[in-house]
Write an enzyme that holds these catalytic residues in place. Structure first.
Site, PDB file in Angstrom:
ATOM      1  CE  LYS A  13      -2.311  -0.415   3.816  1.00 28.40           C
ATOM      2  NZ  LYS A  13      -1.890  -1.715   4.323  1.00 28.40           N
ATOM      3  NE  ARG A  88      -3.687  -0.371  10.530  1.00 29.52           N
ATOM      4  CZ  ARG A  88      -2.701   0.086   9.757  1.00 29.52           C
ATOM      5  NH1 ARG A  88      -2.783   1.278   9.231  1.00 29.52           N
ATOM      6  NH2 ARG A  88      -1.652  -0.660   9.505  1.00 29.52           N
ATOM      7  NE  ARG A 125       7.446  -3.280   5.944  1.00 32.32           N
ATOM      8  CZ  ARG A 125       6.144  -2.986   5.916  1.00 32.32           C
ATOM      9  NH1 ARG A 125       5.598  -2.439   4.846  1.00 32.32           N
ATOM     10  NH2 ARG A 125       5.388  -3.261   6.955  1.00 32.32           N
ATOM     11  NE  ARG A 157       6.966  -0.716  10.193  1.00 31.89           N
ATOM     12  CZ  ARG A 157       5.856  -0.669   9.466  1.00 31.89           C
ATOM     13  NH1 ARG A 157       5.882  -0.150   8.256  1.00 31.89           N
ATOM     14  NH2 ARG A 157       4.722  -1.133   9.931  1.00 31.89           N
ATOM     15  NE  ARG A 168       2.128  -4.838  11.163  1.00 30.30           N
ATOM     16  CZ  ARG A 168       3.185  -4.744  10.359  1.00 30.30           C
ATOM     17  NH1 ARG A 168       4.333  -5.274  10.725  1.00 30.30           N
ATOM     18  NH2 ARG A 168       3.084  -4.115   9.223  1.00 30.30           N
TER      19      ARG A 168
HETATM   20  P1  ADP Z   1       1.348  -1.635   7.824  1.00 28.98           P
HETATM   21  O1  ADP Z   1       0.379  -1.171   6.761  1.00 28.98           O
HETATM   22  O2  ADP Z   1       2.573  -2.247   7.230  1.00 28.98           O
HETATM   23  O3  ADP Z   1       0.727  -2.472   8.898  1.00 28.98           O
HETATM   24  P2  ADP Z   1       1.502   1.067   8.954  1.00 28.98           P
HETATM   25  O4  ADP Z   1       2.740   1.840   8.817  1.00 28.98           O
HETATM   26  O5  ADP Z   1       0.300   1.500   8.171  1.00 28.98           O
HETATM   27  O6  ADP Z   1       1.925  -0.409   8.603  1.00 28.98           O
HETATM   28  O7  ADP Z   1       1.044   0.984  10.496  1.00 28.98           O
HETATM   29  C1  ADP Z   1       1.925   0.599  11.524  1.00 28.98           C
HETATM   30  C2  ADP Z   1       1.216   0.613  12.869  1.00 28.98           C
HETATM   31  O8  ADP Z   1       0.764   1.955  13.170  1.00 28.98           O
HETATM   32  C3  ADP Z   1      -0.050  -0.231  12.973  1.00 28.98           C
HETATM   33  O9  ADP Z   1       0.225  -1.583  13.255  1.00 28.98           O
HETATM   34  C4  ADP Z   1      -0.803   0.481  14.130  1.00 28.98           C
HETATM   35  O10 ADP Z   1      -0.272   0.146  15.386  1.00 28.98           O
HETATM   36  C5  ADP Z   1      -0.481   1.944  13.876  1.00 28.98           C
HETATM   37  N1  ADP Z   1      -1.512   2.583  13.021  1.00 28.98           N
HETATM   38  C6  ADP Z   1      -1.326   3.100  11.768  1.00 28.98           C
HETATM   39  N2  ADP Z   1      -2.477   3.587  11.281  1.00 28.98           N
HETATM   40  C7  ADP Z   1      -3.430   3.372  12.235  1.00 28.98           C
HETATM   41  C8  ADP Z   1      -4.826   3.626  12.324  1.00 28.98           C
HETATM   42  N3  ADP Z   1      -5.503   4.195  11.301  1.00 28.98           N
HETATM   43  N4  ADP Z   1      -5.474   3.257  13.462  1.00 28.98           N
HETATM   44  C9  ADP Z   1      -4.823   2.673  14.475  1.00 28.98           C
HETATM   45  N5  ADP Z   1      -3.505   2.399  14.464  1.00 28.98           N
HETATM   46  C10 ADP Z   1      -2.806   2.732  13.358  1.00 28.98           C
END
Ligand code: ADP
Length: 210
Positions: A13, A88, A125, A157, A168
Site C-alpha cells: 500500500k 483501519r 522488509r 521495524r 497484525r
Molecule cells: P502496515 O500497513 O505495514 O501495517 P503502517 O505503517 O500502516 O503499517 O502501520 C503501523 C502501525 O501503526 C499499525 O500496526 C498500528 O499500530 C499503527 N496505526 C497506523 N495507522 C493506524 C490507524 N488508522 N489506526 C490505528 N492504528 C494505526
C-alpha cells in the site's frame, strides 16, 4: 481526488500510494508514517502509541482520528489526498464520513495479496529513518545497511518481526477487512488490484483503473 488505499499490511500500500499520489499531484497521507514520526520525536502522542505499535495492535481511534482530521484540514489537502493506513476500523471510517460530509470519497484502491506472501514480504522488509523502503531479497539497498537514497542506516521495524506480523494480520482480518463491506454498501467505487507483480506494473494497473 480523495482516495483510500486498503489492503493487508505488507500488500505494498505504502509503495503504491506514494507513487499514485505523486502521479496525481496530491498528498500521500500515511497514519503509520505520522505515528512513527511522533514516536521518534517523543511527542505525547508518540509516547502513547509506541508500545501499542510494537505489539502490532491498533492505536486508539480517538488519537488517530484527531491526528488525521488535523492533517486533512491543511491547505495542501484541500483538493484531494490519498489515505494510506486510515481508516483501519469502522469507527474511523464513520468519523471520516462525518468530516468529509458532502465532499465524500472518490474511490478505494484495494490491493490484494495472499497471507503467505505477506509474511515473506514483511519479514524481509527494511526501512530507513526517512521512510525509504527495501526488501532483503526483492529490493535491497545498493549500499547494504546504508540507505542508497539518503545515507541513513537501514533497519527492521519493530513491528515487522515474525512474531508481531501474525498479530497484525489477525488485527487486519478482525478490524479492517470489514471496511470492504462497509464501503461496498455505500456504493464507493472499489478498484481491486492484484498486488503480486513488479512495482511498476501494479502502479500502471492502479492508474488504469483510476
Ligand atoms: P502496515 O500497513 O505495514 O501495517 P503502517 O505503517 O500502516 O503499517 O502501520 C503501523 C502501525 O501503526 C499499525 O500496526 C498500528 O499500530 C499503527 N496505526 C497506523 N495507522 C493506524 C490507524 N488508522 N489506526 C490505528 N492504528 C494505526
Amino acid at each position: 481526488m480523495r482516495l483510500l488505499f486498503l489492503g493487508p499490511p505488507g500488500a505494498g500500500k505504502g509503495t503504491q500510494a506514494k507513487r499514485v499520489a505523486a502521479n496525481l499531484g496530491i498528498p500521500h497521507i500515511a497514519t503509520g508514517d505520522m505515528l512513527r514520526q511522533a514516536v521518534s520525536e517523543g511527542t505525547e502522542l508518540g509516547m502513547q502509541a509506541r508500545s501499542i505499535m510494537e505489539r502490532g495492535d491498533l492505536v486508539p481511534d480517538d488519537l488517530v482520528i484527531a491526528m488525521l482530521v488535523e492533517r486533512i484540514s491543511r491547505d495542501d489537502a484541500s483538493t484531494g489526498f490519498i489515505l494510506d493506513g486510515f481508516p483501519r476500523t469502522i469507527a474511523q471510517a464513520e468519523a471520516l464520513e462525518v468530516r468529509l460530509r458532502d465532499e465524500g470519497l472518490d474511490g478505494a484502491v484495494v490491493i490484494d495479496v495472499d497471507p503467505e506472501e505477506i509474511v515473506r514480504r514483511i519479514s524481509g522488509r527494511r526501512v530507513c529513518a526517512n521512510g525509504h523502503v527495501f526488501h532483503i531479497d526483492d529490493a535491497p539497498s545498493e549500499r547494504g545497511e546504508i540507505c542508497d537514497q539518503c545515507g541513513e542506516s537501514v533497519y527492521q521495524r519493530d513491528d515487522d518481526r515474525a512474531e508481531t506480523v501474525r498479530n497484525r494480520l489477525d488485527v487486519y482480518r478482525r478490524q479492517t477487512e470489514p471496511l470492504l463491506a462497509f464501503y461496498r454498501e455505500r456504493g464507493l467505487a472499489m478498484h481491486v488490484v492484484d498486488g503480486v507483480g513488479s512495482v511498476d506494473s501494479i502502479t500502471d494497473a492502479i492508474m488504469a483503473r483510476l
